[in-house]
Design a protein around this motif. Structure first.
Motif, PDB file in Angstrom:
ATOM      1  N   SER A  27      17.493  52.150 -25.350  1.00 47.43           N
ATOM      2  CA  SER A  27      17.505  52.039 -26.809  1.00 47.43           C
ATOM      3  C   SER A  27      16.279  52.721 -27.418  1.00 47.43           C
ATOM      4  O   SER A  27      16.380  53.433 -28.421  1.00 47.43           O
ATOM      5  CB  SER A  27      17.544  50.565 -27.217  1.00 47.43           C
ATOM      6  OG  SER A  27      17.537  50.426 -28.623  1.00 47.43           O
ATOM      7  N   ILE A  28      15.109  52.508 -26.802  1.00 48.99           N
ATOM      8  CA  ILE A  28      13.889  53.137 -27.302  1.00 48.99           C
ATOM      9  C   ILE A  28      13.975  54.656 -27.178  1.00 48.99           C
ATOM     10  O   ILE A  28      13.585  55.395 -28.092  1.00 48.99           O
ATOM     11  CB  ILE A  28      12.661  52.607 -26.532  1.00 48.99           C
ATOM     12  CG1 ILE A  28      12.445  51.121 -26.839  1.00 48.99           C
ATOM     13  CG2 ILE A  28      11.413  53.395 -26.884  1.00 48.99           C
ATOM     14  CD1 ILE A  28      11.409  50.464 -25.965  1.00 48.99           C
TER      15      ILE A  28
ATOM     16  N   ALA B 145      16.721  48.101 -22.932  1.00 54.82           N
ATOM     17  CA  ALA B 145      15.628  48.264 -23.893  1.00 54.82           C
ATOM     18  C   ALA B 145      15.049  49.676 -23.817  1.00 54.82           C
ATOM     19  O   ALA B 145      14.797  50.315 -24.853  1.00 54.82           O
ATOM     20  CB  ALA B 145      14.540  47.227 -23.632  1.00 54.82           C
TER      21      ALA B 145
ATOM     22  N   TYR C 194      17.250  55.958 -29.572  1.00 50.58           N
ATOM     23  CA  TYR C 194      17.263  55.633 -31.000  1.00 50.58           C
ATOM     24  C   TYR C 194      15.857  55.566 -31.590  1.00 50.58           C
ATOM     25  O   TYR C 194      15.693  55.122 -32.723  1.00 50.58           O
ATOM     26  CB  TYR C 194      18.018  54.320 -31.225  1.00 50.58           C
ATOM     27  CG  TYR C 194      19.437  54.383 -30.708  1.00 50.58           C
ATOM     28  CD1 TYR C 194      20.413  55.113 -31.378  1.00 50.58           C
ATOM     29  CD2 TYR C 194      19.787  53.734 -29.528  1.00 50.58           C
ATOM     30  CE1 TYR C 194      21.702  55.184 -30.889  1.00 50.58           C
ATOM     31  CE2 TYR C 194      21.080  53.809 -29.025  1.00 50.58           C
ATOM     32  CZ  TYR C 194      22.035  54.540 -29.704  1.00 50.58           C
ATOM     33  OH  TYR C 194      23.317  54.616 -29.227  1.00 50.58           O
ATOM     34  N   HIS C 195      14.879  56.017 -30.814  1.00 49.84           N
ATOM     35  CA  HIS C 195      13.499  56.152 -31.295  1.00 49.84           C
ATOM     36  C   HIS C 195      12.985  54.870 -31.961  1.00 49.84           C
ATOM     37  O   HIS C 195      12.466  54.898 -33.071  1.00 49.84           O
ATOM     38  CB  HIS C 195      13.402  57.331 -32.276  1.00 49.84           C
ATOM     39  CG  HIS C 195      13.948  58.611 -31.731  1.00 49.84           C
ATOM     40  ND1 HIS C 195      13.326  59.321 -30.716  1.00 49.84           N
ATOM     41  CD2 HIS C 195      15.089  59.301 -32.033  1.00 49.84           C
ATOM     42  CE1 HIS C 195      14.039  60.400 -30.435  1.00 49.84           C
ATOM     43  NE2 HIS C 195      15.112  60.421 -31.215  1.00 49.84           N
ATOM     44  N   GLN C 196      13.154  53.764 -31.255  1.00 47.89           N
ATOM     45  CA  GLN C 196      12.680  52.472 -31.771  1.00 47.89           C
ATOM     46  C   GLN C 196      11.196  52.325 -31.421  1.00 47.89           C
ATOM     47  O   GLN C 196      10.813  51.619 -30.494  1.00 47.89           O
ATOM     48  CB  GLN C 196      13.513  51.336 -31.190  1.00 47.89           C
ATOM     49  CG  GLN C 196      14.974  51.393 -31.629  1.00 47.89           C
ATOM     50  CD  GLN C 196      15.791  50.257 -31.056  1.00 47.89           C
ATOM     51  OE1 GLN C 196      15.553  49.799 -29.944  1.00 47.89           O
ATOM     52  NE2 GLN C 196      16.768  49.792 -31.832  1.00 47.89           N
ATOM     53  N   ASN C 197      10.386  53.003 -32.212  1.00 45.73           N
ATOM     54  CA  ASN C 197       8.959  53.082 -31.915  1.00 45.73           C
ATOM     55  C   ASN C 197       8.254  51.735 -32.028  1.00 45.73           C
ATOM     56  O   ASN C 197       7.302  51.458 -31.290  1.00 45.73           O
ATOM     57  CB  ASN C 197       8.297  54.095 -32.853  1.00 45.73           C
ATOM     58  CG  ASN C 197       8.833  55.503 -32.643  1.00 45.73           C
ATOM     59  OD1 ASN C 197       9.176  55.879 -31.523  1.00 45.73           O
ATOM     60  ND2 ASN C 197       8.908  56.280 -33.713  1.00 45.73           N
ATOM     61  N   LYS C 198       8.684  50.898 -32.962  1.00 44.90           N
ATOM     62  CA  LYS C 198       8.034  49.597 -33.127  1.00 44.90           C
ATOM     63  C   LYS C 198       8.269  48.723 -31.893  1.00 44.90           C
ATOM     64  O   LYS C 198       7.351  48.040 -31.423  1.00 44.90           O
ATOM     65  CB  LYS C 198       8.561  48.908 -34.376  1.00 44.90           C
ATOM     66  CG  LYS C 198       8.134  49.577 -35.672  1.00 44.90           C
ATOM     67  CD  LYS C 198       8.641  48.810 -36.883  1.00 44.90           C
ATOM     68  CE  LYS C 198       8.188  49.488 -38.184  1.00 44.90           C
ATOM     69  NZ  LYS C 198       8.686  48.749 -39.365  1.00 44.90           N
ATOM     70  N   LEU C 199       9.513  48.744 -31.405  1.00 43.71           N
ATOM     71  CA  LEU C 199       9.814  47.991 -30.186  1.00 43.71           C
ATOM     72  C   LEU C 199       9.011  48.542 -29.015  1.00 43.71           C
ATOM     73  O   LEU C 199       8.442  47.785 -28.218  1.00 43.71           O
ATOM     74  CB  LEU C 199      11.310  48.050 -29.882  1.00 43.71           C
ATOM     75  CG  LEU C 199      11.768  47.398 -28.568  1.00 43.71           C
ATOM     76  CD1 LEU C 199      11.423  45.917 -28.550  1.00 43.71           C
ATOM     77  CD2 LEU C 199      13.268  47.612 -28.360  1.00 43.71           C
TER      78      LEU C 199
ATOM     79  N   THR D 283       5.398  47.427 -29.279  1.00 44.17           N
ATOM     80  CA  THR D 283       5.245  46.011 -28.941  1.00 44.17           C
ATOM     81  C   THR D 283       5.218  45.812 -27.426  1.00 44.17           C
ATOM     82  O   THR D 283       4.378  45.080 -26.893  1.00 44.17           O
ATOM     83  CB  THR D 283       6.396  45.191 -29.544  1.00 44.17           C
ATOM     84  OG1 THR D 283       6.406  45.360 -30.963  1.00 44.17           O
ATOM     85  CG2 THR D 283       6.235  43.714 -29.207  1.00 44.17           C
TER      86      THR D 283
END
Length: 272
Positions: free
Chosen positions: A94-95, A91, A98-103, A106
């Protein structure tokens, strides 16, 4: 200039020594009290001069069966840390990549919200599933804090690993997963060790979740300390000996891993 700096350095060192002594004195007093009788602890004349006794430690392991509580605490802390690593490392990667800011947001909210907010829902769910006083409920509840903590330490750590390393591995035929396991994780050792230690320490010392979700089968060390407290009196000697038993393993772990903790915490503070 050198003469002017000398008094300043002396005062800085003196202040540092004072702060260190202030933090270490309670721990030092706790160790001394663990070798005293109840009368010696309550007497102002036996602060440093007294005849030591090992009876408190004998009571801790014989009368109160602390080996069972140590086993429970270790199993829960180790399992929650390992599972948090298994879920948290991918996790965090991935953040970071891939810049998964919403994840990330959260997970950050789950970290910020006080744990007691989740306590009643957890208890209701585990009660319905007949999982109260089970290792499953204890491990999952401890992951509630350990998992977000691991993710947020490792996000900053992964962000400082050059992406060119993974691109080179992919050119040589590695998949994304292969580059993660073979390239990224091996060079992330200090960060992984740091986050693991903090997660383990949190679980080892956790009181709130254990108070509500544990029972006779899964009672942990912080809850076992209640055995030394009663309505009319407190067994101070036994309580101090139990506190030493709880603190010593974590202290030894931190001392052996201090260089990894320092490098792991500072790695994410400097952008490469």
């Amino acid at each position: 200039m050198a003469k002017r700096k000398d008094p300043v350095r002396f005062l800085q060192r003196l202040l540092l020594v004072a702060v260190v002594l202030a933090f270490l004195f309670p721990f030092f007093w706790m160790i001394l009290a663990s070798f005293k009788t109840q009368q010696q602890i309550l007497s102002p004349n036996n602060v440093f001069v007294f005849e030591p006794t090992f009876q408190n430690y004998l009571d801790v392991f014989q009368q109160y069966s602390f080996m069972k509580f140590i086993f429970n605490s270790f199993i829960i802390a180790a399992a929650s840390t390992i599972l948090s690593l298994v879920l948290g490392l991918p996790a965090a990667y991935s953040i970071a990549r891939y810049h998964q800011n919403k994840l990330g947001m959260t997970i950050l909210i789950a970290r910020i919200v006080p744990g007691i907010t989740f306590l009643i829902p957890w208890f209701i769910i585990f009660s319905k599933l007949s999982l109260v006083d089970s290792y499953t409920s204890m491990i999952l509840s401890h992951m509630l804090v350990g998992l977000p903590f691991i993710v947020w330490i490792m996000v900053s750590y992964f962000e400082n690993i050059p992406s060119e390393l993974e691109e080179s591995a992919r050119v040589d035929g590695c998949t994304i997963q292969g580059a993660f396991w073979r390239i990224v994780l091996p060079i992330s050792g200090p960060g992984i060790i740091t986050s693991s230690i903090f997660s383990f320490v949190f679980s080892w010392n956790n009181f709130m979740f254990s108070l509500v979700l544990s029972g006779q089968k899964t009672e942990t060390l912080p809850i076992a300390v209640f055995s030394f407290l009663s309505y009319s009196s407190i067994n101070w000697g036994g309580l101090m000996a139990a506190a030493v038993v709880i603190t010593l393993p974590v202290l030894i772990l931190a001392l052996f891993a201090q260089k990894y903790i320092i490098s792991g915490l500072t790695a994410g503070a400097v952008k490469g």
